[in-house]
Design a protein around this motif. Structure first.
Motif, short mmCIF file in Angstrom:
data_model
loop_
_atom_site.label_atom_id
_atom_site.label_comp_id
_atom_site.label_asym_id
_atom_site.label_seq_id
_atom_site.Cartn_x
_atom_site.Cartn_y
_atom_site.Cartn_z
N HIS A 30 0.90 -1.34 0.09
CA HIS A 30 0.00 -0.17 -0.16
C HIS A 30 1.09 1.38 0.14
CE1 HIS A 30 -3.18 -2.73 0.75
NE2 HIS A 30 -2.47 -3.26 1.94
N LEU A 31 1.62 1.37 -0.82
CA LEU A 31 2.74 2.34 -1.04
C LEU A 31 2.10 3.46 -1.65
CD1 LEU A 31 5.64 0.04 -2.35
CD2 LEU A 31 5.47 0.88 0.05
N PRO A 32 2.53 4.62 -1.07
CA PRO A 32 2.01 5.96 -1.82
C PRO A 32 2.39 6.07 -3.26
CG PRO A 32 2.70 6.46 0.55
CD PRO A 32 3.16 5.09 0.22
N SER A 33 3.67 5.63 -3.47
CA SER A 33 4.32 5.62 -4.79
C SER A 33 4.05 4.73 -5.74
CB SER A 33 5.81 5.87 -4.72
OG SER A 33 6.15 7.05 -3.91
N GLU A 34 3.25 3.72 -5.27
CA GLU A 34 3.03 2.49 -5.87
C GLU A 34 4.08 1.59 -6.56
OE1 GLU A 34 -0.22 3.77 -8.36
OE2 GLU A 34 -1.61 3.80 -6.76
N GLY A 35 5.26 1.87 -5.86
CA GLY A 35 6.58 1.34 -6.30
C GLY A 35 7.12 1.80 -7.66
N VAL A 36 6.74 3.04 -7.65
CA VAL A 36 7.29 3.80 -9.17
C VAL A 36 8.10 4.85 -8.50
CG1 VAL A 36 6.57 4.97 -11.28
CG2 VAL A 36 5.16 3.19 -10.33
#
Ligand code: HEM
Length: 180
Positions: A30-36
């Motif tokens: 549930h990363l704010p940057s979605e892994g990007v």
């Protein structure tokens, strides 16, 4: 934390553990940057903590050991991305001696919002150096991996020991003796 640290981390995860593990640690995060991430961007340090915690759960390898392995991996990534930063050094101890006053100063010019640790030199001779790592991030195992790889970079090895001056790892004394 700078994006280059994230991009190198994801690269390490893919090469050591595979694409499925990489996808899992990002999707469960549930990363704010979605892994990007882009190498020049800046992201919340907590995202790195989440990625490493998830990787530890996936692989059953303790967090500290993963951070150390990442330090070993990261040195080459930083050196290859910014060869000019280390090109003037011809010994590993010379390089370590200059992290605080030259290398990370240079890094701060490249990335003004970089959050860097400090290294206070206590003692240096021809074959050893003692220094204190300080950082609110407590990434002393990362420092350990980076230091070890710095010796390898110059075709050398060292015996590296450390003492936690603060229990949470925000202040750690390193004693580094070059072998041979
Ligand atoms: C961050 C140590 C060499 C660039 C860090 C961190 C550590 C560290 C432990 C994590 C941040 C923290 O703990 O607060 C070292 C050691 C080095 C070294 C021990 C030498 C053996 C270099 C070199 C470069 C570099 C050669 C660039 C060419 C960076 C960058 C960051 C960083 C970009 C990320 C800052 C951020 O995320 O905001 N360094 N470093 N370091 N270092 Fe170094």
């Amino acid at each position: 934390m700078k994006g280059i640290v994230f991009t190198e981390f994801l690269e390490m995860v893919e090469s050591k553990f595979g694409l499925e593990t990489l996808d899992n640690i990002i999707e469960n995060g549930h990363l704010p940057s979605e892994g990007v991430y882009t190498s020049v961007g800046t992201y919340d340090f907590n995202e790195m903590v989440t990625l490493i915690t998830n990787l530890s759960e996936e692989t059953k390898i303790p967090v500290g050991d993963l951070i150390y392995a990442f330090g070993l991996y990261l040195f080459s990534g930083l050196a290859n991305s910014h060869p000019e930063v280390i090109k003037n050094y011809n010994t590993p101890l010379g390089l370590l001696y200059c992290i605080e006053d030259h290398i990370h100063v240079h890094v701060k010019k490249l990335y003004p919002d970089a959050e860097l640790p400090t290294f206070k030199i206590l003692d240096k001779t021809d074959n050893k150096i003692s220094m204190v790592y300080s950082s609110s991030r407590g990434l002393y195992r990362l420092a350990h991996g980076l230091i070890e790889k710095a010796f390898e970079h110059f075709g050398s090895t060292a015996t590296i020991t450390y003492d936690l001056l603060k229990e949470d790892g925000t202040e750690v004394k390193f004693d580094i003796v070059q072998n041979g």
